[in-house]
Design a protein around this motif. Structure first.
Motif, PDB file in Angstrom:
ATOM      1  N   SER A 139      -3.965  -2.140  10.585  1.00  0.00           N
ATOM      2  CA  SER A 139      -4.775  -3.374  10.595  1.00  0.00           C
ATOM      3  C   SER A 139      -3.515  -4.140   9.891  1.00  0.00           C
ATOM      4  CB  SER A 139      -6.039  -2.962   9.708  1.00  0.00           C
ATOM      5  OG  SER A 139      -6.928  -2.731  10.696  1.00  0.00           O
ATOM      6  N   LEU A 140      -2.874  -4.163   9.085  1.00  0.00           N
ATOM      7  CA  LEU A 140      -2.004  -5.240   7.889  1.00  0.00           C
ATOM      8  C   LEU A 140      -0.925  -5.294   8.891  1.00  0.00           C
ATOM      9  CD1 LEU A 140      -1.867  -2.241   4.844  1.00  0.00           C
ATOM     10  CD2 LEU A 140      -3.408  -3.969   5.559  1.00  0.00           C
ATOM     11  N   GLN A 141      -0.985  -5.024  10.346  1.00  0.00           N
ATOM     12  CA  GLN A 141      -0.269  -5.828  11.475  1.00  0.00           C
ATOM     13  C   GLN A 141       0.403  -7.031  11.066  1.00  0.00           C
ATOM     14  OE1 GLN A 141      -0.595  -7.767  14.001  1.00  0.00           O
ATOM     15  NE2 GLN A 141       1.712  -7.811  14.384  1.00  0.00           N
ATOM     16  N   LYS A 142      -0.903  -8.264  10.794  1.00  0.00           N
ATOM     17  CA  LYS A 142       0.039  -9.381  10.988  1.00  0.00           C
ATOM     18  C   LYS A 142       0.620  -9.397   9.382  1.00  0.00           C
ATOM     19  CE  LYS A 142      -2.073 -14.192  10.885  1.00  0.00           C
ATOM     20  NZ  LYS A 142      -3.286 -14.481  11.453  1.00  0.00           N
ATOM     21  N   TYR A 143      -0.005  -8.493   8.266  1.00  0.00           N
ATOM     22  CA  TYR A 143       0.187  -9.521   6.454  1.00  0.00           C
ATOM     23  C   TYR A 143       2.008  -8.659   7.352  1.00  0.00           C
ATOM     24  CZ  TYR A 143       0.856  -8.273   1.640  1.00  0.00           C
ATOM     25  OH  TYR A 143       0.799  -8.330   0.359  1.00  0.00           O
ATOM     26  N   CYS A 144       2.669  -7.139   7.717  1.00  0.00           N
ATOM     27  CA  CYS A 144       3.262  -6.932   7.220  1.00  0.00           C
ATOM     28  C   CYS A 144       3.980  -8.084   8.225  1.00  0.00           C
ATOM     29  CB  CYS A 144       3.909  -6.117   7.367  1.00  0.00           C
ATOM     30  SG  CYS A 144       2.867  -5.068   5.972  1.00  0.00           S
ATOM     31  N   GLU A 145       4.075  -8.628   9.083  1.00  0.00           N
ATOM     32  CA  GLU A 145       4.649  -9.136  10.462  1.00  0.00           C
ATOM     33  C   GLU A 145       5.287 -10.753   9.571  1.00  0.00           C
ATOM     34  OE1 GLU A 145       7.247 -10.136  13.116  1.00  0.00           O
ATOM     35  OE2 GLU A 145       5.719  -8.243  13.462  1.00  0.00           O
ATOM     36  N   HIS A 146       4.000 -11.320   8.960  1.00  0.00           N
ATOM     37  CA  HIS A 146       4.832 -12.331   8.106  1.00  0.00           C
ATOM     38  C   HIS A 146       5.358 -12.305   6.797  1.00  0.00           C
ATOM     39  CE1 HIS A 146       1.359 -15.020  10.263  1.00  0.00           C
ATOM     40  NE2 HIS A 146       2.006 -15.187  11.719  1.00  0.00           N
ATOM     41  N   THR A 147       5.102 -11.436   6.365  1.00  0.00           N
ATOM     42  CA  THR A 147       6.108 -11.026   5.459  1.00  0.00           C
ATOM     43  C   THR A 147       7.010 -10.343   5.065  1.00  0.00           C
ATOM     44  OG1 THR A 147       4.606  -8.938   4.957  1.00  0.00           O
ATOM     45  CG2 THR A 147       4.075 -11.382   3.573  1.00  0.00           C
ATOM     46  N   GLU A 148       7.444  -9.416   6.336  1.00  0.00           N
ATOM     47  CA  GLU A 148       8.861  -8.883   6.640  1.00  0.00           C
ATOM     48  C   GLU A 148       8.151  -7.278   5.118  1.00  0.00           C
ATOM     49  OE1 GLU A 148      12.992 -10.116   7.275  1.00  0.00           O
ATOM     50  OE2 GLU A 148      11.499 -11.491   9.195  1.00  0.00           O
ATOM     51  N   THR A 149       7.662  -7.199   5.467  1.00  0.00           N
ATOM     52  CA  THR A 149       7.307  -5.874   4.677  1.00  0.00           C
ATOM     53  C   THR A 149       6.719  -4.908   5.724  1.00  0.00           C
ATOM     54  OG1 THR A 149       4.637  -6.825   4.332  1.00  0.00           O
ATOM     55  CG2 THR A 149       6.529  -7.298   2.186  1.00  0.00           C
ATOM     56  N   SER A 150       6.998  -3.526   4.590  1.00  0.00           N
ATOM     57  CA  SER A 150       6.842  -2.101   5.596  1.00  0.00           C
ATOM     58  C   SER A 150       5.147  -1.408   5.154  1.00  0.00           C
ATOM     59  CB  SER A 150       7.101  -1.078   5.441  1.00  0.00           C
ATOM     60  OG  SER A 150       7.008   0.348   5.501  1.00  0.00           O
ATOM     61  N   ALA A 151       4.212  -0.996   5.693  1.00  0.00           N
ATOM     62  CA  ALA A 151       3.264   0.062   5.235  1.00  0.00           C
ATOM     63  C   ALA A 151       3.489   1.272   5.058  1.00  0.00           C
ATOM     64  CB  ALA A 151       2.367  -0.124   6.507  1.00  0.00           C
ATOM     65  N   GLY A 152       4.941   1.606   4.335  1.00  0.00           N
ATOM     66  CA  GLY A 152       4.544   2.518   4.161  1.00  0.00           C
ATOM     67  C   GLY A 152       4.106   2.869   2.300  1.00  0.00           C
ATOM     68  N   ASP A 153       4.038   4.063   2.092  1.00  0.00           N
ATOM     69  CA  ASP A 153       3.449   4.351   0.533  1.00  0.00           C
ATOM     70  C   ASP A 153       3.548   3.196  -0.049  1.00  0.00           C
ATOM     71  OD1 ASP A 153       5.874   6.295   0.254  1.00  0.00           O
ATOM     72  OD2 ASP A 153       7.426   4.758   0.408  1.00  0.00           O
ATOM     73  N   LEU A 154       1.751   2.938   0.644  1.00  0.00           N
ATOM     74  CA  LEU A 154       1.137   2.253   0.252  1.00  0.00           C
ATOM     75  C   LEU A 154      -0.185   3.036  -0.049  1.00  0.00           C
ATOM     76  CD1 LEU A 154       0.702  -0.507   2.499  1.00  0.00           C
ATOM     77  CD2 LEU A 154       2.494  -0.096   0.751  1.00  0.00           C
ATOM     78  N   VAL A 155      -0.676   4.506   0.004  1.00  0.00           N
ATOM     79  CA  VAL A 155      -2.102   5.092  -0.366  1.00  0.00           C
ATOM     80  C   VAL A 155      -1.782   6.205  -1.054  1.00  0.00           C
ATOM     81  CG1 VAL A 155      -4.320   5.598   0.722  1.00  0.00           C
ATOM     82  CG2 VAL A 155      -2.840   4.492   1.622  1.00  0.00           C
ATOM     83  N   GLY A 156      -1.808   5.764  -2.033  1.00  0.00           N
ATOM     84  CA  GLY A 156      -2.032   7.421  -2.914  1.00  0.00           C
ATOM     85  C   GLY A 156      -2.596   7.420  -4.211  1.00  0.00           C
ATOM     86  N   GLY A 157      -1.199   6.912  -5.290  1.00  0.00           N
ATOM     87  CA  GLY A 157      -1.672   6.745  -6.791  1.00  0.00           C
ATOM     88  C   GLY A 157      -1.155   7.990  -7.339  1.00  0.00           C
ATOM     89  N   SER A 158      -1.306   8.074  -8.903  1.00  0.00           N
ATOM     90  CA  SER A 158      -1.322   9.338 -10.036  1.00  0.00           C
ATOM     91  C   SER A 158      -2.328   9.302 -10.307  1.00  0.00           C
ATOM     92  CB  SER A 158      -0.393   9.796 -10.544  1.00  0.00           C
ATOM     93  OG  SER A 158       0.190   7.941 -11.466  1.00  0.00           O
ATOM     94  N   TRP A 159      -2.840  10.838 -10.682  1.00  0.00           N
ATOM     95  CA  TRP A 159      -4.589  10.357 -11.670  1.00  0.00           C
ATOM     96  C   TRP A 159      -4.308   9.856 -13.170  1.00  0.00           C
ATOM     97  CZ3 TRP A 159      -8.380  12.450  -8.436  1.00  0.00           C
ATOM     98  CH2 TRP A 159      -9.862  12.732  -9.422  1.00  0.00           C
ATOM     99  N   PRO A 160      -5.557   8.716 -12.941  1.00  0.00           N
ATOM    100  CA  PRO A 160      -6.940   8.007 -12.101  1.00  0.00           C
ATOM    101  C   PRO A 160      -6.800   6.825 -11.597  1.00  0.00           C
ATOM    102  CG  PRO A 160      -7.284   7.804 -14.318  1.00  0.00           C
ATOM    103  CD  PRO A 160      -5.725   8.179 -14.057  1.00  0.00           C
ATOM    104  N   GLU A 161      -5.890   6.586 -11.090  1.00  0.00           N
ATOM    105  CA  GLU A 161      -4.990   4.985 -10.379  1.00  0.00           C
ATOM    106  C   GLU A 161      -5.109   5.502  -9.074  1.00  0.00           C
ATOM    107  OE1 GLU A 161      -3.027   2.419 -13.048  1.00  0.00           O
ATOM    108  OE2 GLU A 161      -4.784   2.551 -14.467  1.00  0.00           O
ATOM    109  N   LEU A 162      -5.927   5.331  -8.643  1.00  0.00           N
ATOM    110  CA  LEU A 162      -5.975   5.880  -7.027  1.00  0.00           C
ATOM    111  C   LEU A 162      -5.938   4.998  -5.781  1.00  0.00           C
ATOM    112  CD1 LEU A 162      -8.062   9.171  -7.290  1.00  0.00           C
ATOM    113  CD2 LEU A 162      -4.898   9.172  -7.904  1.00  0.00           C
TER     114      LEU A 162
END
Length: 739
Positions: free
Chosen positions: A169-192
């Motif tokens: 669903s981020l396709q348009k965001y990534c296409e317009h900004t030339e960014t990748s959807a890699g390494d977006l979901v995760g974090g370290s406890w407790p900021e997730l």
């Protein structure tokens, strides 16, 4: 107490002072929608009192006002600030499970940069403080794999959350900004949770454009897993629950027999695929890589699928098969008493540019892989393969005993000195090699009947006990390990091996990409259900995907008739097979525009011939050219592996049947073909009936039924023609084709 960022502290302050807009009951849980200054939160409350907040809308330091709330099948909330307008949709997509979804659409009011975006999940303690919580992150996104996060909240003792972002669903965001959807979901406890990609000045979000910035599914559970086996089975079950809610890209029939024919011709005739050494011809690992000596794995990686195809087709490709087969004996190293990776007569040509390109240095998994293929040949009656296998096996066992079934990454084959102990500091060696070794020992036991080999398999497999997702080192080894462990369970009835097989399957499913990239170069090839070769690999790889495909077939064959196999495993593995078939033809350069291929200076091994039907090693994220590793000759077995497993010939009727799902129990009678398609009845697959020569029979009728239900007539998707007829059929179905 956990340290937290100033931003999280501010968010907590505003959340506590926020306004509850609405409360929603969810299978015993309570969801509170809270407007809190520059955020809108969904606060999930467990029946026993635990809380986790999900930031569903965010506008940096802006004051968001609620313009409207509408409720029908979903809750629609419109928010407005001085910088953005936001539309939020909250759904309960499954009436029977505690799962909710939220989709957030952001419209900037001016060309906007995103220099920072906070993660969107805050676990809470009874007094509302995130820093007092404790929990375990079981799985999170790595690179461009699925945007998932699976964690347990253990202080307070609450339960688990399976959080999934549909990153497509981020396709348009990534296409317009030339960014990748890699390494977006995760974090370290407790900021997730998920953060958005950071943008640069030249590529802002555009004023007045709508961007989906979150498309999340959240499954709540009151279970905190007791061990890695319960965790892995929860992971598989929860992933299947979410998978059923996701939009799945459509598939299409690909003419695999035609691609096979082209690939076979190019393999036979293209000089870049071959080199002459030690009096014989051998396949290169990569097209036109003449500097690297021939490798045993490469020859066998093509020989075995080609022989599978020969048996299926009834054709004779003896020249290629004989060329590959006749060179095998030259890989036996009499000095070491085992088959070697590199052709012994050419080891002086090793350039020492990498550890494994030095004399006697062995990558642990690599010793077992060629022997596994030799064992397959030996079981089929090949005397040369049997001799090479049995002449090598004592060396292999000695190595296993020396390392106590815990292999390093690299070791010296002569001295058994460890050259590289760990994949990374504190991570251990190649942790799935005990499974590959067990697979090999089971094969040798089948061949010889000698129980000592079975005992070796059991001992090695037990070394996997206690691992979590780290059981996954290399995808193909992990897939074959899963089947071997299931075989051990069937032989011993020891549930440890069943649990370990699930842990392998979970490891594979954690390392897939359940979203279609569809930005940059990836607009030209599908990525849905792509399988990554290593847990940290930045690209998918043709050969490993082909082998995982074969390994999953092996696992499902072992699982036939086993009622105890998790339904979620059957569902997800059938879908994996379907989407592998739909995707992997795009490794062939003729299927891609030339502009998405790596240039000559970017290619690591050999060169790329864009007209050659030999697979690229690598397909990359959309902003990176593919084929940077090279055009891998040992990936030429893709089509040879797919056609015999997914096509079934009915010579007497003059047609063959293609199925996207793995199928079994084929039975041909006087005027009908019946078979069983694996998978889950809530999903469907494509079946095609194709003529073997010129035309299909004039009268074809297809009937099918789920499990033991009454069979009904299945109508074709498109009208009959001289090319093929297509059907959409539910999984877990018994199919009969009458002519």
């Amino acid at each position: 107490m956990n340290p937290i960022s100033a931003f999280t502290a501010t968010s907590l302050y505003h959340l506590r002072k926020g306004t509850v807009l609405k409360e929603i009951s969810l299978q015993g849980y309570m969801l509170k929608i809270i407007a809190a200054e520059f955020c809108l939160w969904i606060l999930a409350e467990w029946p026993q009192g635990g809380q986790i907040a999900f930031r569903a809308a965010y506008a940096a330091n802006d004051h968001l006002e609620v313009e409207s709330i509408e409720e029908a099948e979903a809750i629609e909330i419109a928010l407005k600030g001085t910088m953005v307008a936001i539309k939020l949709t909250i759904t309960k997509p499954d009436a029977d499970k505690p799962v909710f979804g939220f989709k957030t659409v952001l419209t900037p009011l001016f060309d906007m940069l995103v220099p920072y975006w906070p993660r969107d999940i805050m676990p809470l303690y009874n007094n509302g403080k995130t820093q007092n919580t404790k929990g375990t992150i079981h799985a999170a996104q790595v690179g461009t794999r699925s945007g998932l996060l699976f964690f347990s909240l253990e202080q307070p003792q609450t339960g688990s959350v399976f959080y999934f972002q549909d990153l497509g669903s981020l396709q348009k965001y990534c296409e317009h900004t030339e960014t990748s959807a890699g390494d977006l979901v995760g974090g370290s406890w407790p900021e997730l949770g998920m953060k958005l990609p950071v943008t640069i000045k030249e590529k802002p979000l555009k004023a007045g454009e709508e961007y989906i910035v979150s498309d999340a599914y959240v499954l709540l559970s009151d279970i905190v897993p007791n061990d890695n086996y319960q965790m892995s089975q929860q992971f598989i079950n929860y992933l299947a629950d979410i998978y059923l809610l996701l939009p799945h890209p459509d598939t299409q029939y690909h003419d695999w027999p035609d691609m096979l024919s082209k690939g076979l011709n190019d393999l036979e005739t293209h000089k870049g695929c071959w080199q002459f050494a030690d009096g014989r011809s051998y396949l290169n690992a990569y097209v036109s890589d003449y500097k690297t000596p021939p490798e045993s794995m490469v020859q066998l990686a093509v020989l075995l699928p080609l022989m599978d195809y020969d048996r299926w087709s009834g054709e004779n490709h003896c020249p290629v098969i004989e060329t590959l087969h006749n060179g095998l004996e030259n890989f036996f190293d009499k000095r070491l008493g085992t088959i070697a990776r590199w052709l012994p007569a050419k080891t002086d040509d090793l350039d020492r540019s990498e550890e494994q390109k030095k004399l006697d240095i062995m990558d642990s998994w690599y010793l077992h892989h060629p022997l596994l293929n030799l064992s397959r040949l030996a079981i089929d009656g090949d005397d040369i393969a049997k001799k090479m296998l049995l002449d090598s096996i004592e060396y292999v066992i000695n190595v296993a005993h020396h390392f106590d079934y815990s292999w390093p990454v690299f070791y010296n084959m002569s001295t058994l000195e460890v050259i590289k102990a760990e994949t990374a500091e504190g991570q251990g060696g190649e942790k799935d090699v005990p499974g590959a070794y067990a697979h090999l020992m089971i094969q040798v036991w089948q061949l010889t009947g000698n129980k000592k080999y079975f005992d070796e398999a059991v001992t090695a497999a037990r070394k996997l006990d206690g691992l979590d997702f780290d059981i996954f080192y290399q995808a193909n080894n992990t897939a074959f390990s899963a089947g071997a462990l299931l075989r051990l369970y069937k032989e011993t009835k020891d549930e440890l091996f069943l649990n370990l097989s699930y842990l392998c399957i979970a490891g594979i499913l954690k390392n897939v990409q359940l979203w279609d990239c569809n930005y940059g170069n990836a607009k030209h090839y599908p990525t849905y259900f792509a399988i990554y070769p290593l847990k940290d690999a930045p690209y998918t790889a043709a050969y490993e995907e082909q082998e995982v495909f074969a390994g999953i077939h092996m696992f499902l064959k072992e699982a036939d008739g086993m009622d105890e196999i998790l339904p979620s495993v059957r569902l997800l593995l059938a879908e994996l097979v379907k989407h592998v078939i739909n995707r992997v033809s795009y490794y062939y350069p003729p299927r891609l525009p030339k502009e998405v291929l790596a240039t000559k200076s970017e290619i690591k091994m050999g060169e790329i011939d864009p007209n050659l039907w030999v697979a690229l090693e690598d397909l990359q994220d959309g902003w990176v050219p593919s084929g940077q590793v090279g055009q891998e000759v040992y990936g030429a077995g893709i089509a040879f592996g797919i056609v015999p497993r997914q096509f079934y010939k009915v010579e007497k009727a003059g047609f063959m049947v293609f199925t996207e799902y793995p199928a079994t129990a084929y039975k041909v009678s006087k005027d009908s073909l019946s078979f069983y398609a694996r998978g889950d009845s809530r999903l469907n697959f494509r079946m095609a009936i194709l003529p073997l020569k010129d035309k299909l029979p004039t009268k074809i009728q297809v009937t099918g039924g789920i499990s033991n239900s009454k069979k009904e007539t299945i109508k074709p998707e498109s009208g009959a023609n001289n090319t093929y007829i297509e059907y959409k059929i539910s999984g877990d179905s018994h199919i009969t084709i009458h002519w």
